[in-house]
Structures are given as C-alpha cells and as structure tokens.
Motif scaffolding. Sequence first.
Motif, PDB file in Angstrom:
ATOM      1  N   GLU A  82       4.559  13.963 -13.982  1.00 14.36           N
ATOM      2  CA  GLU A  82       3.310  14.173 -14.741  1.00 14.36           C
ATOM      3  C   GLU A  82       3.402  13.616 -16.153  1.00 14.36           C
ATOM      4  O   GLU A  82       2.431  13.052 -16.667  1.00 14.36           O
ATOM      5  N   ARG A  83       4.587  13.752 -16.790  1.00 15.07           N
ATOM      6  CA  ARG A  83       4.727  13.189 -18.137  1.00 15.07           C
ATOM      7  C   ARG A  83       4.567  11.672 -18.109  1.00 15.07           C
ATOM      8  O   ARG A  83       3.934  11.082 -18.976  1.00 15.07           O
ATOM      9  N   LEU A  84       5.192  11.038 -17.104  1.00 16.54           N
ATOM     10  CA  LEU A  84       5.206   9.569 -17.090  1.00 16.54           C
ATOM     11  C   LEU A  84       3.885   8.993 -16.607  1.00 16.54           C
ATOM     12  O   LEU A  84       3.410   7.991 -17.145  1.00 16.54           O
ATOM     13  N   THR A  85       3.300   9.600 -15.570  1.00 12.29           N
ATOM     14  CA  THR A  85       2.090   9.000 -14.980  1.00 12.29           C
ATOM     15  C   THR A  85       0.808   9.514 -15.626  1.00 12.29           C
ATOM     16  O   THR A  85      -0.244   8.874 -15.518  1.00 12.29           O
ATOM     17  N   GLU A  86       0.856  10.714 -16.232  1.00 10.83           N
ATOM     18  CA  GLU A  86      -0.334  11.389 -16.756  1.00 10.83           C
ATOM     19  C   GLU A  86      -1.323  11.697 -15.627  1.00 10.83           C
ATOM     20  O   GLU A  86      -2.516  11.898 -15.869  1.00 10.83           O
ATOM     21  N   VAL A  87      -0.827  11.754 -14.391  1.00  7.40           N
ATOM     22  CA  VAL A  87      -1.626  12.174 -13.231  1.00  7.40           C
ATOM     23  C   VAL A  87      -1.118  13.550 -12.797  1.00  7.40           C
ATOM     24  O   VAL A  87       0.085  13.703 -12.581  1.00  7.40           O
ATOM     25  N   PRO A  88      -2.004  14.569 -12.679  1.00 11.39           N
ATOM     26  CA  PRO A  88      -1.541  15.860 -12.157  1.00 11.39           C
ATOM     27  C   PRO A  88      -0.963  15.664 -10.753  1.00 11.39           C
ATOM     28  O   PRO A  88      -1.556  14.951  -9.932  1.00 11.39           O
ATOM     29  N   PHE A  89       0.203  16.288 -10.495  1.00 17.97           N
ATOM     30  CA  PHE A  89       0.875  16.054  -9.216  1.00 17.97           C
ATOM     31  C   PHE A  89      -0.013  16.453  -8.033  1.00 17.97           C
ATOM     32  O   PHE A  89      -0.010  15.783  -7.004  1.00 17.97           O
ATOM     33  N   ASP A  90      -0.789  17.511  -8.169  1.00 20.27           N
ATOM     34  CA  ASP A  90      -1.699  17.923  -7.085  1.00 20.27           C
ATOM     35  C   ASP A  90      -2.737  16.840  -6.776  1.00 20.27           C
ATOM     36  O   ASP A  90      -3.145  16.683  -5.626  1.00 20.27           O
ATOM     37  N   ASP A  91      -3.180  16.115  -7.805  1.00 18.46           N
ATOM     38  CA  ASP A  91      -4.122  15.003  -7.578  1.00 18.46           C
ATOM     39  C   ASP A  91      -3.449  13.910  -6.760  1.00 18.46           C
ATOM     40  O   ASP A  91      -4.064  13.289  -5.882  1.00 18.46           O
ATOM     41  N   TYR A  92      -2.182  13.656  -7.087  1.00 17.01           N
ATOM     42  CA  TYR A  92      -1.427  12.649  -6.334  1.00 17.01           C
ATOM     43  C   TYR A  92      -1.298  13.049  -4.865  1.00 17.01           C
ATOM     44  O   TYR A  92      -1.491  12.227  -3.961  1.00 17.01           O
ATOM     45  N   VAL A  93      -0.959  14.323  -4.619  1.00 15.36           N
ATOM     46  CA  VAL A  93      -0.797  14.786  -3.236  1.00 15.36           C
ATOM     47  C   VAL A  93      -2.111  14.641  -2.475  1.00 15.36           C
ATOM     48  O   VAL A  93      -2.137  14.206  -1.318  1.00 15.36           O
ATOM     49  N   ALA A  94      -3.231  14.938  -3.150  1.00 18.48           N
ATOM     50  CA  ALA A  94      -4.550  14.840  -2.501  1.00 18.48           C
ATOM     51  C   ALA A  94      -4.923  13.377  -2.260  1.00 18.48           C
ATOM     52  O   ALA A  94      -5.589  13.058  -1.267  1.00 18.48           O
ATOM     53  N   ARG A  95      -4.508  12.510  -3.187  1.00 19.57           N
ATOM     54  CA  ARG A  95      -4.962  11.108  -3.143  1.00 19.57           C
ATOM     55  C   ARG A  95      -3.887  10.238  -3.788  1.00 19.57           C
ATOM     56  O   ARG A  95      -3.944   9.942  -4.985  1.00 19.57           O
ATOM     57  N   PRO A  96      -2.879   9.790  -3.018  1.00 24.34           N
ATOM     58  CA  PRO A  96      -1.766   9.045  -3.600  1.00 24.34           C
ATOM     59  C   PRO A  96      -2.190   7.797  -4.400  1.00 24.34           C
ATOM     60  O   PRO A  96      -1.490   7.406  -5.347  1.00 24.34           O
TER      61      PRO A  96
ATOM     62  N   GLU B 143       0.835  -1.209   0.000  1.00 25.34           N
ATOM     63  CA  GLU B 143       0.000   0.000   0.000  1.00 25.34           C
ATOM     64  C   GLU B 143       0.860   1.245   0.000  1.00 25.34           C
ATOM     65  O   GLU B 143       2.047   1.205   0.318  1.00 25.34           O
ATOM     66  N   ILE B 144       0.214   2.347  -0.388  1.00 23.29           N
ATOM     67  CA  ILE B 144       0.877   3.635  -0.363  1.00 23.29           C
ATOM     68  C   ILE B 144       0.204   4.449   0.739  1.00 23.29           C
ATOM     69  O   ILE B 144      -1.019   4.478   0.845  1.00 23.29           O
ATOM     70  N   ARG B 145       1.019   5.068   1.580  1.00 22.70           N
ATOM     71  CA  ARG B 145       0.480   5.852   2.692  1.00 22.70           C
ATOM     72  C   ARG B 145      -0.049   7.200   2.209  1.00 22.70           C
ATOM     73  O   ARG B 145       0.399   7.716   1.176  1.00 22.70           O
ATOM     74  N   GLY B 146      -0.940   7.779   3.006  1.00 19.72           N
ATOM     75  CA  GLY B 146      -1.540   9.078   2.673  1.00 19.72           C
ATOM     76  C   GLY B 146      -0.551  10.220   2.552  1.00 19.72           C
ATOM     77  O   GLY B 146      -0.843  11.225   1.908  1.00 19.72           O
ATOM     78  N   ASP B 147       0.662  10.064   3.157  1.00 21.80           N
ATOM     79  CA  ASP B 147       1.676  11.133   3.046  1.00 21.80           C
ATOM     80  C   ASP B 147       2.316  11.184   1.665  1.00 21.80           C
ATOM     81  O   ASP B 147       3.046  12.127   1.346  1.00 21.80           O
ATOM     82  N   GLY B 148       2.077  10.151   0.832  1.00 19.81           N
ATOM     83  CA  GLY B 148       2.615  10.122  -0.523  1.00 19.81           C
ATOM     84  C   GLY B 148       4.103   9.831  -0.604  1.00 19.81           C
ATOM     85  O   GLY B 148       4.648   9.769  -1.704  1.00 19.81           O
ATOM     86  N   ARG B 149       4.770   9.656   0.557  1.00 17.85           N
ATOM     87  CA  ARG B 149       6.210   9.385   0.497  1.00 17.85           C
ATOM     88  C   ARG B 149       6.570   8.048   1.140  1.00 17.85           C
ATOM     89  O   ARG B 149       7.753   7.705   1.230  1.00 17.85           O
ATOM     90  N   THR B 150       5.581   7.284   1.575  1.00 17.49           N
ATOM     91  CA  THR B 150       5.820   6.015   2.271  1.00 17.49           C
ATOM     92  C   THR B 150       5.157   4.866   1.523  1.00 17.49           C
ATOM     93  O   THR B 150       3.950   4.910   1.260  1.00 17.49           O
ATOM     94  N   LEU B 151       5.943   3.842   1.192  1.00 16.76           N
ATOM     95  CA  LEU B 151       5.403   2.607   0.622  1.00 16.76           C
ATOM     96  C   LEU B 151       5.485   1.518   1.680  1.00 16.76           C
ATOM     97  O   LEU B 151       6.543   1.301   2.273  1.00 16.76           O
ATOM     98  N   ILE B 152       4.368   0.828   1.889  1.00 17.46           N
ATOM     99  CA  ILE B 152       4.323  -0.338   2.769  1.00 17.46           C
ATOM    100  C   ILE B 152       4.552  -1.553   1.875  1.00 17.46           C
ATOM    101  O   ILE B 152       3.863  -1.720   0.854  1.00 17.46           O
ATOM    102  N   CYS B 153       5.553  -2.355   2.243  1.00 15.26           N
ATOM    103  CA  CYS B 153       6.060  -3.395   1.341  1.00 15.26           C
ATOM    104  C   CYS B 153       6.191  -4.730   2.046  1.00 15.26           C
ATOM    105  O   CYS B 153       6.407  -4.791   3.255  1.00 15.26           O
ATOM    106  N   ARG B 154       6.119  -5.769   1.237  1.00 11.10           N
ATOM    107  CA  ARG B 154       6.365  -7.122   1.727  1.00 11.10           C
ATOM    108  C   ARG B 154       7.865  -7.312   1.939  1.00 11.10           C
ATOM    109  O   ARG B 154       8.674  -6.973   1.064  1.00 11.10           O
TER     110      ARG B 154
END
Length: 285
Positions: free
Chosen positions: A267-281, A70-81
């Motif tokens: 943004e070029r690679l994901t095609e997701v606006p960065f602000d959208d990512y920050v709001a909802r990783p 999972e990806i945490r709400g802070d957008g900088r933490t990945l929970i991994c196996r």
Amino acid sequence: MSTGAHLASGKVREIYAVDDDTLALVASDRISTFDVVLPTPIPDKGRVLTGLSAFWFARTRHIVPNHLLEIRGDGRTLICRRLEMLPIECVVRGYLAGSGWKDYRETRAVSGHELPAGLAESVRLPEPIFTPATKASEGHDENIDEGRARALCGEDRYVAAKEAALALYRFGAAHAEARGIILADTKFELGVASDGTVVLADEALTPDSSRFWPASAYQAGGPQPSFDKQFVRDWCERTGWNKEAPGPQLPDDVVAGTRSRYVEAFERLTEVPFDDYVARPEAVL
Ligand code: Q0Z
C-alpha cells in the motif's frame, strides 16, 4: 486461457507454459527465511508480490520494455512474453549489505568495484553499483566482475542490461524512499526478445528480489531489520531452530504480523488499497 504445462519451480513460485510464446508466473504464499521454505504460508503474500511487480512493470516501461502481458483475476498470476533469458542476475546495490558487505570486508571490492576503505555495514554507497552474479541452480549466486558478465552476455546485451538495471534501481529507490522504504539492493532478470531488444522479465522490485528496509529504523554500522520478514526471523531465532530444513511452523500472531507488513509495503509503494487490488488486480496498472 489455460495455464498450461508446468515448466519450472522456484522456492516460492512456479512457471507454466501457456503457449510457445507465453508463460504464466504464479506466486505462492510460501515464505523462505535463512534459505529454508517454511511449512506455514503467509496469506496473500503471492498477491502482494505479483501486484508489486505489475505496478513496477506498468511504471517503468519508459526505462525498458518488460515481459508483462496481463495480470490474472486471481492477483497472483502474471501472463508474460517468453524470452531468451540472459545468463546473469542483474543486481544493483545502493547500500552495502548481504554478499556485497561480505565481499567488501574480504577484498574491499564488490564485482570489481573498488570501494573506499573503512565503510560500515549497511552504509549508503556514493553511487549505486551494478554487481552482476552468476545464476546458481542450487546454493548462492556468486558475484562476478564486469569482464565475466560481458563475456557471458555479449557486449551489446551486457551494456543494455546494465544501463536498464541501474536506471530501474534509481527509479524504484527514489519512489520507495519518498514513501519511507529504503530499497537497499535489488536483483533483476532480463531477457532478449526475438527482435533482439533487451526486456525486463521475472519479478521486479519486490521484497523477495530486493532488500526493503524501514527508513525510520535505518542506522548504518550493522545489519538492518527487513521490512517484511523481520517478525519471522526474530521468532525463528527465539525458537533456537538450527536453520536446517524443515523449518518451524509459525504461530498465528507471527503469520498475521508478517502479512500486515507485506500489505503495508504494497500500500505504501502502490498507493492502492490492498482490498481494491484483490477485487480488481488491474488497479495497479
Ligand atoms: C524466469 C523463475 C519462477 C522459477 C525462466 N519471460 C520469461 N521468459 C523465459 N523465461 C523466464 C521468463 Cl520470466 C524465466 N525464470 C525464473 C521464475 C519460477 C524460476 F516463477 N526462469
């Protein structure tokens, strides 16, 4: 869920134990250049790298399973196996740069791949090559040949890691090229799950684990500008810094320009606006 005990630090990242089977990988905003971590952070750099890794993990599961839970709400933490990591860096090169170019100039070969004579720096290789390297605890990783890498991993794990890494590179490079970014080379870390499956771990296809070049400026025959770090490198060169720690503090315009380049790559690679990512990783998944 708490982040747990601190396990290890990289130059710009930290690992924590969540429980026996689960890790948290946290990407900071620190930046390194010329192998030195600078005292000035780049705001959102950790989120950009985390979001890009998560994006690639979500889109490459058909090639190889990965450690992302999972990806945490802070957008900088990945929970991994948590995995048993293979003792090699799985590097794939599509272009001749960095230690690949250095080894080629000295021996005409990279990790045992004999290449045609007369190749120029940064040239596109006829085929991407797998160039495994040792994991140096300090200093630089050393490229090793297939025989040494196979002996370190074991035959079956080596073959699975090599085939996964080459397929991941081809996928990432094609996606990036269509969006104006050359993925010159990249480093994967793979591990083994309790059932023996080879699994993609760590970060994947980020600018910290890869060379990203702007396709618009590409010209073989010399070093290429870095998509993300070129402002920082150029500014550091102009200060006359001797490239030994501590590095210089970056001025605001260099910080802002560099942040923009990271966000642009995201943004070029994901095609997701960065602000959208920050709001909802989860927007990148
Ligand atoms: C990754 C590293 C970082 C410092 C260990 N899924 C996993 N299972 C077991 N080990 C690892 C992983 Cl990702 C693992 N590293 C590299 C990452 C800080 C070192 F964030 N080391």
